[in-house]
Design an enzyme around this catalytic site. Sequence first.
Site, PDB file in Angstrom:
ATOM      1  CB  THR A 164      -0.945  -0.017   1.223  1.00  0.00           C
ATOM      2  OG1 THR A 164      -1.774  -1.167   1.107  1.00  0.00           O
ATOM      3  CG2 THR A 164      -1.818   1.211   1.300  1.00  0.00           C
ATOM      4  CB  SER A 196       3.221  -7.759   1.503  1.00  0.00           C
ATOM      5  OG  SER A 196       2.122  -7.826   2.350  1.00  0.00           O
ATOM      6  CB  THR A 220       0.965  -3.729   6.470  1.00  0.00           C
ATOM      7  OG1 THR A 220      -0.330  -3.832   5.878  1.00  0.00           O
ATOM      8  CG2 THR A 220       1.464  -2.304   6.406  1.00  0.00           C
TER       9      THR A 220
HETATM   10  N1  ASP Z   1      -2.524  -5.849   1.183  1.00  0.00           N
HETATM   11  C1  ASP Z   1      -1.486  -4.848   1.309  1.00  0.00           C
HETATM   12  C2  ASP Z   1      -0.122  -5.521   1.236  1.00  0.00           C
HETATM   13  O1  ASP Z   1       0.273  -6.154   2.189  1.00  0.00           O
HETATM   14  C3  ASP Z   1      -1.651  -4.157   2.591  1.00  0.00           C
HETATM   15  C4  ASP Z   1      -0.644  -3.116   2.908  1.00  0.00           C
HETATM   16  O2  ASP Z   1       0.357  -2.902   2.278  1.00  0.00           O
HETATM   17  O3  ASP Z   1      -0.879  -2.469   3.933  1.00  0.00           O
HETATM   18  O4  ASP Z   1       0.531  -5.420   0.223  1.00  0.00           O
END
Ligand code: ASP
Length: 323
Positions: A12, A55, A86
């Site tokens: 994100t 991720s 995350t």
């Molecule tokens: N779904 C996203 C990821 O992990 C969430 C984020 O980056 O906060 O790539």
Amino acid sequence: MKKIIIIHTGGTISMLENKDTGEIHTTSDHPLSNIPYDFGTTIMVDEHIAFSLPSPHITPSHMLSLAKTIDNFLVEYDGIVVTHGTDTLEETAYFLDLVLDTEKPVILTGAMRSSNEIGSDALYNLISSIRVALSSDAYSKGVLVVMNDEIHSAINVTKTSTSNIATFQSPQYGPIGIITKESIIFHHQLVTRTTYPVENISKRVFLLKAYAGMDSKLFELIHVGNPDGLIIEGLGQGNLPKETIPAIQKLLKDNIPIVLVSRSFRGTVGPTYAYEGGGKQLKDMGVIFTNGLTGPKARLKLLIALENNADYMILRDIFEKEF
Ligand code: ASP
């Protein structure tokens, strides 16, 4: 002059919100390329795009490749900031913590809200991470996760909320430092840290979570899949339903190492209970117990240990004595 490199991997923090649909997308140029902040000292900040992946698409092979990239950059740079989605950030952070043998600051950060969303934490977390990477107090602390004005150790941190910007917490011990407008303050330190060199990631290690009424079936299916190892998130202090025992015995008889953590995220596992399926029986059977790790993190540690041909006795030491 200090030299910092930001390594982008996606997530994100590397995405933008489509204002018509509300969907979050990757972009061709990184949205945080120019950092409008005076760090109060002359620094050089370079950038490198390692991957542009959400991720959930990150694998241990990506983590290994990232570790090699970081190792190369550590020759030239004083600190490393990795931006990451995350969802699996804590796994990449812990993998890097296990393999990177450096005193220099290596910081992972991410964002819960992309750069053009209202209340975005993307730029703020990136600036905080650079500030931590510039701090001489960040040396010899292991790999760190910086989010929402807090500094966490890779080994302890976990994502606790799907959407709250205060999502990253270290439930057992709390953060090891905080970030204020003026300073970077560390108030804890890891007592020990062991690193393990690794050149490849090729083993198959499965992860199972225990539940009331669990029986042998999933263990039997995993056995058919020729695992190199198995992690179990057990119940409470390290117990399992008794119906799982025959299948666990068969896995151990075939020399498949089994490491047990608790599905509770505070406290320790141990050979406390002597009933059938209790920790005492599991330990006597040869199940290895480990503390302070979630199931996904124990899995990464087992992947790395198996790659280094660790036998049962070495695995026991690595999981029961080394942190
Ligand atoms: N779904 C996203 C990821 O992990 C969430 C984020 O980056 O906060 O790539």
